[in-house]
Scaffold this motif. Sequence first.
Motif, PDB file in Angstrom:
ATOM      1  N   ASP A  29     -10.116   5.401   1.212  1.00 43.30           N
ATOM      2  CA  ASP A  29     -10.469   4.628   0.026  1.00 43.30           C
ATOM      3  C   ASP A  29     -10.566   5.536  -1.203  1.00 43.30           C
ATOM      4  O   ASP A  29     -10.094   5.183  -2.288  1.00 43.30           O
ATOM      5  N   GLU A  30     -11.174   6.691  -1.049  1.00 42.30           N
ATOM      6  CA  GLU A  30     -11.308   7.652  -2.153  1.00 42.30           C
ATOM      7  C   GLU A  30      -9.935   8.104  -2.644  1.00 42.30           C
ATOM      8  O   GLU A  30      -9.669   8.138  -3.845  1.00 42.30           O
ATOM      9  N   THR A  43      -7.077   6.509  -2.185  1.00 41.19           N
ATOM     10  CA  THR A  43      -6.399   5.341  -2.747  1.00 41.19           C
ATOM     11  C   THR A  43      -6.830   5.103  -4.186  1.00 41.19           C
ATOM     12  O   THR A  43      -5.992   4.867  -5.066  1.00 41.19           O
ATOM     13  N   ARG A  44      -8.128   5.150  -4.434  1.00 35.14           N
ATOM     14  CA  ARG A  44      -8.626   4.919  -5.788  1.00 35.14           C
ATOM     15  C   ARG A  44      -8.136   5.994  -6.756  1.00 35.14           C
ATOM     16  O   ARG A  44      -7.753   5.696  -7.893  1.00 35.14           O
ATOM     17  N   SER A  61       0.830  -1.202   0.000  1.00 33.27           N
ATOM     18  CA  SER A  61       0.000   0.000   0.000  1.00 33.27           C
ATOM     19  C   SER A  61       0.862   1.249   0.000  1.00 33.27           C
ATOM     20  O   SER A  61       1.851   1.332   0.711  1.00 33.27           O
ATOM     21  N   ILE A 108     -12.183   5.839   6.819  1.00 32.19           N
ATOM     22  CA  ILE A 108     -11.957   4.723   5.904  1.00 32.19           C
ATOM     23  C   ILE A 108     -12.442   5.090   4.497  1.00 32.19           C
ATOM     24  O   ILE A 108     -11.775   4.809   3.498  1.00 32.19           O
ATOM     25  N   ALA A 109     -13.593   5.727   4.408  1.00 29.20           N
ATOM     26  CA  ALA A 109     -14.128   6.144   3.104  1.00 29.20           C
ATOM     27  C   ALA A 109     -13.197   7.156   2.436  1.00 29.20           C
ATOM     28  O   ALA A 109     -12.951   7.074   1.222  1.00 29.20           O
TER      29      ALA A 109
END
Length: 166
Positions: free
Chosen positions: A100-101, A103-104, A81, A96-97
């Motif tokens: 994730d955003e 990361t994407r 990661s 976490i959201a």
Amino acid sequence: MDHRADGAWFTSEVAAHLDAVFRYFLRRAARRDADDLTAEVFATAWRRREDIPGEAILPWLYRTAGYVLANHRRRMQSIPSSLPDAPLDDDHAQRIADVDEITRALARLSERDREILLLHAWEGLDGNELADALGISRSGAQAALSRARSRLRAVWEPSMQDDGSF
């Protein structure tokens, strides 16, 4: 005697950046590897201390860290990661959201664009330091950062419009 042969110079001028280099690896590699990777950077720095530019020690260390990390990833045949642990806050689900955003969006960029953005945003490099870390001119670094930001906006904005978040 050259001051670079002196262990005191190395400790005061180069090894003073140990924490910054360690954090660099924490954000890009598995936690269990960060100590060894950091040690490898400083072993290289000691061997090549004559090559370290006195006015740009930290960018030189980051550049070396980039090479060390690339070699490590090739050895491991997997890419860990590239995001750090997010700071704790009251809303774990939102954190976490958000991660994730990010990361994407970062995953949709080239490795070079990700590295430029991470050196700038997380390591705090700008101007000459960013240029030194990338091994290019200052104007080249500014242009590369501008292009990387544009590409990040291009991949991030559509995802924000899809779900209405952010």
